[in-house]
Design an enzyme around this catalytic site. Structure first.
Site, mmCIF file in Angstrom:
data_model
loop_
_atom_site.group_PDB
_atom_site.id
_atom_site.type_symbol
_atom_site.label_atom_id
_atom_site.label_comp_id
_atom_site.label_asym_id
_atom_site.label_seq_id
_atom_site.Cartn_x
_atom_site.Cartn_y
_atom_site.Cartn_z
ATOM 1 N N SER A 1 3.002 -7.009 -2.281
ATOM 2 C CA SER A 1 3.970 -6.027 -2.734
ATOM 3 C C SER A 1 4.734 -5.346 -1.607
ATOM 4 O O SER A 1 5.794 -4.790 -1.838
ATOM 5 C CB SER A 1 3.262 -4.957 -3.564
ATOM 6 O OG SER A 1 2.332 -4.247 -2.749
ATOM 7 N N SER B 1 -1.345 -7.406 -0.261
ATOM 8 C CA SER B 1 0.020 -6.904 -0.074
ATOM 9 C C SER B 1 0.413 -6.512 1.342
ATOM 10 O O SER B 1 1.583 -6.224 1.595
ATOM 11 C CB SER B 1 0.275 -5.719 -0.996
ATOM 12 O OG SER B 1 0.402 -6.192 -2.303
ATOM 13 N N LYS C 1 5.860 2.377 3.706
ATOM 14 C CA LYS C 1 5.895 1.830 2.341
ATOM 15 C C LYS C 1 6.017 2.975 1.339
ATOM 16 O O LYS C 1 5.315 3.991 1.453
ATOM 17 C CB LYS C 1 4.630 1.002 2.091
ATOM 18 C CG LYS C 1 4.630 0.225 0.779
ATOM 19 C CD LYS C 1 3.391 -0.666 0.678
ATOM 20 C CE LYS C 1 3.351 -1.438 -0.644
ATOM 21 N NZ LYS C 1 2.137 -2.265 -0.770
HETATM 22 N N1 GLN Z 1 -0.296 -9.505 -5.542
HETATM 23 C C1 GLN Z 1 -1.445 -8.773 -5.930
HETATM 24 C C2 GLN Z 1 -1.163 -8.048 -7.222
HETATM 25 O O1 GLN Z 1 -0.141 -8.248 -7.767
HETATM 26 C C3 GLN Z 1 -1.856 -7.824 -4.851
HETATM 27 C C4 GLN Z 1 -0.959 -6.671 -4.716
HETATM 28 C C5 GLN Z 1 -1.408 -5.697 -3.683
HETATM 29 O O2 GLN Z 1 -2.153 -6.022 -2.774
HETATM 30 N N2 GLN Z 1 -0.952 -4.460 -3.845
HETATM 31 O O3 GLN Z 1 -1.937 -7.291 -7.689
#
Ligand code: GLN
Length: 497
Positions: free
Chosen positions: A152, A176, A77
């Site tokens: 994400s 994410s 990532k």
């Molecule tokens: N979807 C969540 C956010 O927008 C979690 C994102 C994540 O785990 N990085 O913050």
């Protein structure tokens, strides 16, 4: 070869039936073939990957003792820094930046001989649930290219589902790793907070961020987990204790007498019918395997989402202050006589996307004097209540379970103008981050109404990550018997679409 699991690839390497160079080439070829459709990768390091692979092959030929996953390729990532390799965290503000050092996760991968193919697409600074917030365009779900791969870490999970890599690294602040795993039919694990070092993980919300393994099977995730986890003096929140024995747990195969707690608040209204159907079926399979299914209640989970969207933006508003146009990447308006402040303003205006700006504004507001106690302070209290809910529930069960997400993958564009609808995707994953415990998502089948993957979430108490792997592996085996072949073998062929 690309359709094998990582552990099968490792066995072939050990048996001398293939080489790491051959495996790496096969994946690079696959990436060249399908990634224009999927867009899982932001940067493919063909040369570096082949060099790493050749080095592992040379060590193997010389008879050196190698780590279990040595020679197996992986997708990283783009929020994780790797020395000399473009790292953007999905943001324009970091375009052109090449980190001068390796994150601890990357160091561990390299020490294990795991070959890094390249950097995967993600929501900008890991803020999002669909990978549509990437400054470099969305990633497409390999099950249906018109749909989101989750976020994400959509790039990492899509790369697995599209057979572009057998292993990937994700990060999970509010879901994410698990949410992209759920909607792509893959496995994703958020370890206990502090289990994997955050050194070199570009910070979003430091008290919630946690890196973890993504794979196509529970065993592969366990192997990767053990490769990247462990104490790191460079991360003050790193746990100084032995890494949970997750590989052994994934091979145990026995849940007899274990108590599985179904979270009442995460299984009902608002969940798509096919999601609930596959969840219930998985519970039956676990019961057939000898586990006892009990109901547990966590009344404060109701407030988790609201509290998360105060805490995460607050921490991000502070963390992202470092992007000041002086230190990294983009610099805009640096003309003769321009003040540092105007360069900073212009750079942040151009460099950050809408969602990142929204969160910085929200977080700055929540932390401002006069509002701090009302917003940030209250959110922290809710966080304690959620941890207490988990503690109470774990007195009655060994692991807790729920669907990973309320729905299957939605269409690209469907929720991109509705932040609240987007935030609601994480309703079932966020409590785990708030309490700092471990969470896993594994595929539970396809929703009959749309033929898309459904995720099953397993949550374990802090530092008991092995329990998720034990239960996950048993469920995975039972589902495999039922389906006759891995779920991903039903995913449509991507080439030429
Ligand atoms: N979807 C969540 C956010 O927008 C979690 C994102 C994540 O785990 N990085 O913050």
């Amino acid at each position: 070869m690309i359709h094998l699991t990582a552990s099968q690839m490792a066995s072939k390497l050990i048996a001398g039936e293939t080489t790491s160079v051959e495996l790496t080439q096969a994946h690079l070829h696959r990436i060249a073939e399908v990634d224009s459709n999927v867009h899982a990768f932001l940067f493919v390091d063909s040369k570096g990957a082949l060099e790493q692979a050749a080095a592992v092959d040379a060590k193997r030929s010389a008879g050196e003792k190698l780590a279990p996953l040595a020679g197996v390729p992986l997708a990283l990532k783009d929020v994780m820094v790797q020395k000399g390799i473009p790292t953007t965290a999905g943001s324009k503000i970091l375009e052109g930046w090449r980190p001068p050092y390796d994150s601890t996760v990357v160091t561990n991968l390299k020490n294990n001989g795991i070959v890094i193919l390249g950097k995967t697409n993600m929501d900008e600074f890991a803020m999002g649930s669909s990978t549509e917030n990437s400054a470099f365009g969305p990633t497409h779900n390999p099950w249906d290219l018109t749909r989101i791969p989750g976020g994400s870490g959509g790039g990492s999970s899509a790369a697995l589902a599209a057979f572009e890599a057998p292993l990937a690294i994700g990060t999970d602040t509010g879901g994410s790793i698990r949410q992209p795993a759920a909607v792509t039919g893959t496995v994703g694990v958020k370890p206990t907070y502090g289990g994997v070092s955050r050194f070199g993980l570009i910070a979003f919300s430091s008290s919630l961020d946690q890196a973890g393994p993504c794979a196509r099977t529970v065993l592969d995730a366990a192997l990767l987990h053990e490769a990247i986890a462990g104490h790191d003096p460079k991360d003050s929140t790193s746990i100084n204790a032995p890494v949970p024995q997750v590989v052994a747990a994934a091979k145990t195969g026995d849940v007899k007498g274990m108590k599985i707690g179904v979270v009442k608040e995460l299984n009902g209204e608002g969940y798509q019918s096919g999601v609930r159907l596959r969840f219930e079926e998985s519970l039956e399979l676990l019961a057939d395997a000898g586990a006892e299914i009990v109901e547990v209640s966590a009344p404060n989970f109701e407030y988790a989402l609201a509290a998360y969207y105060l805490i995460a933006p607050s921490e991000c508003s502070s963390n992202l202050a470092r992007f000041d146009a002086m230190r990294y990447g983009l610099r805009v308006g640096d003309v003769d006589g321009a003040s540092a402040e105007s360069v900073m303003n212009l750079t942040r205006e151009v460099g950050f996307g809408r969602e990142v700006k929204r969160r910085i504004i929200l977080g700055t507001y929540a932390l401002s004097s006069g509002y701090y106690d009302a917003y940030y302070g209250s959110a922290q209290k809710v966080r304690t209540l959620i941890t207490q809910d988990f503690n109470k529930a774990f007195e009655k069960c060994d692991v807790m379970v729920s669907p990973t997400c309320p729905t299957t993958a939605f269409k690209i564009g469907e929720k991109s103008n509705d932040p609240i609808a987007m935030y609601l995707n994480d309703i079932a994953t966020i409590p785990v981050n708030m309490a700092g415990i471990g969470g896993m998502s594994l595929p539970a089948g396809l929703a009959p109404e749309d033929g898309l993957p459904v995720g099953f979430q397993i949550m374990a108490p802090a530092m008991q990550d092995q329990r998720m792997y034990l239960v996950g592996a048993v469920l995975e085996a039972a589902l495999l018997t039922r389906w006759g072949a891995p779920l991903l073998s039903q995913a449509p062929e991507l080439v030429g679409k």
